[in-house]
Design an enzyme around this catalytic site. Structure first.
Site, mmCIF file in Angstrom:
data_model
loop_
_atom_site.group_PDB
_atom_site.id
_atom_site.type_symbol
_atom_site.label_atom_id
_atom_site.label_comp_id
_atom_site.label_asym_id
_atom_site.label_seq_id
_atom_site.Cartn_x
_atom_site.Cartn_y
_atom_site.Cartn_z
ATOM 1 N N ARG A 1 -11.744 7.524 -1.184
ATOM 2 C CA ARG A 1 -11.008 6.880 -2.277
ATOM 3 C C ARG A 1 -10.540 5.468 -1.933
ATOM 4 O O ARG A 1 -9.985 4.786 -2.777
ATOM 5 C CB ARG A 1 -9.835 7.753 -2.714
ATOM 6 N N ASN A 2 -10.765 5.043 -0.686
ATOM 7 C CA ASN A 2 -10.420 3.670 -0.347
ATOM 8 C C ASN A 2 -11.404 2.753 -1.063
ATOM 9 O O ASN A 2 -12.606 2.973 -1.038
ATOM 10 C CB ASN A 2 -10.476 3.443 1.165
ATOM 11 N N GLN A 3 -10.902 1.722 -1.701
ATOM 12 C CA GLN A 3 -11.733 0.861 -2.545
ATOM 13 C C GLN A 3 -12.295 -0.357 -1.817
ATOM 14 O O GLN A 3 -12.925 -1.219 -2.442
ATOM 15 C CB GLN A 3 -10.906 0.405 -3.754
ATOM 16 N N PHE A 4 -12.139 -0.423 -0.506
ATOM 17 C CA PHE A 4 -12.571 -1.610 0.232
ATOM 18 C C PHE A 4 -14.032 -1.966 -0.018
ATOM 19 O O PHE A 4 -14.353 -3.107 -0.364
ATOM 20 C CB PHE A 4 -12.342 -1.422 1.740
ATOM 21 N N SER B 1 -6.591 -2.098 -0.397
ATOM 22 C CA SER B 1 -7.699 -1.287 -0.919
ATOM 23 C C SER B 1 -7.410 0.205 -0.779
ATOM 24 O O SER B 1 -8.174 1.036 -1.263
ATOM 25 C CB SER B 1 -8.993 -1.636 -0.182
#
Length: 167
Positions: free
Chosen positions: A42-45, A141
């Site tokens: 789920r990290n958007q980096f 992120s």
């Protein structure tokens, strides 16, 4: 806290062609378990930086992601070298030992800018004072930072001026 809660950052991903260095705080548990930067699903980096670069980084294998970053002049590292933390929240960091960001930045001859991924990382900005680098503070992120994706991306787009988007 128990000894097993001690955590260390990864080695930097950077070289002499790095023009933009993106600094996080310290990898979370999912990243540490995978031995990969920004591995939490789920990290958007990777999505954010992929949108900035015009590439679907999230769809690529990890090594290919890093190759795209290197080709675009992007490096990765963390402001925290080692700390104790139960879980992955930056607010829970204890017994922090920081990386020597000034010496590292000075070792990168092409470096023009440093971007801090989140408020916890941005606390290290003073370490880079006097180096003549542009500084960008980015919304985190992390999935714990609940700002809408499009709002995050609008701020992340400022990185385009430091990148080689032809890579």
């Amino acid at each position: 806290m128990a000894e097993q809660d001690g955590k260390r950052c990864f080695p930097p991903v950077a070289d002499g062609d790095t023009r933009l260095l993106i600094l996080g705080s310290l990898p979370g548990d999912a990243s540490l378990a995978a031995s990969q930067y920004y591995a939490h699903p789920r990290n958007q980096f990777w999505r954010l930086l992929g949108d900035v670069l015009g590439r679907d980084l999230a769809a690529l294998p990890y090594d290919a992601r890093l190759a795209v970053l290197r080709a675009a002049g992007v490096g990765l590292w963390d402001v925290v070298a080692q700390a104790r933390r139960k879980g992955s929240l930056d607010a829970d960091l204890r017994d922090i030992r920081h990386n020597d960001l000034a010496d590292f930045a000075a070792s990168l001859p092409s470096l023009r800018a440093v971007a801090f991924n989140g408020a916890a990382a941005a606390k290290a900005e003073a370490q880079l004072a006097g180096l003549g680098l542009a500084v960008a503070r980015l919304p985190s992120s992390s999935p714990a930072h609940t700002q809408a994706y499009e709002a995050k991306l609008a701020v992340w787009r400022q990185l385009e001026r430091y990148l080689d988007l032809s890579a």
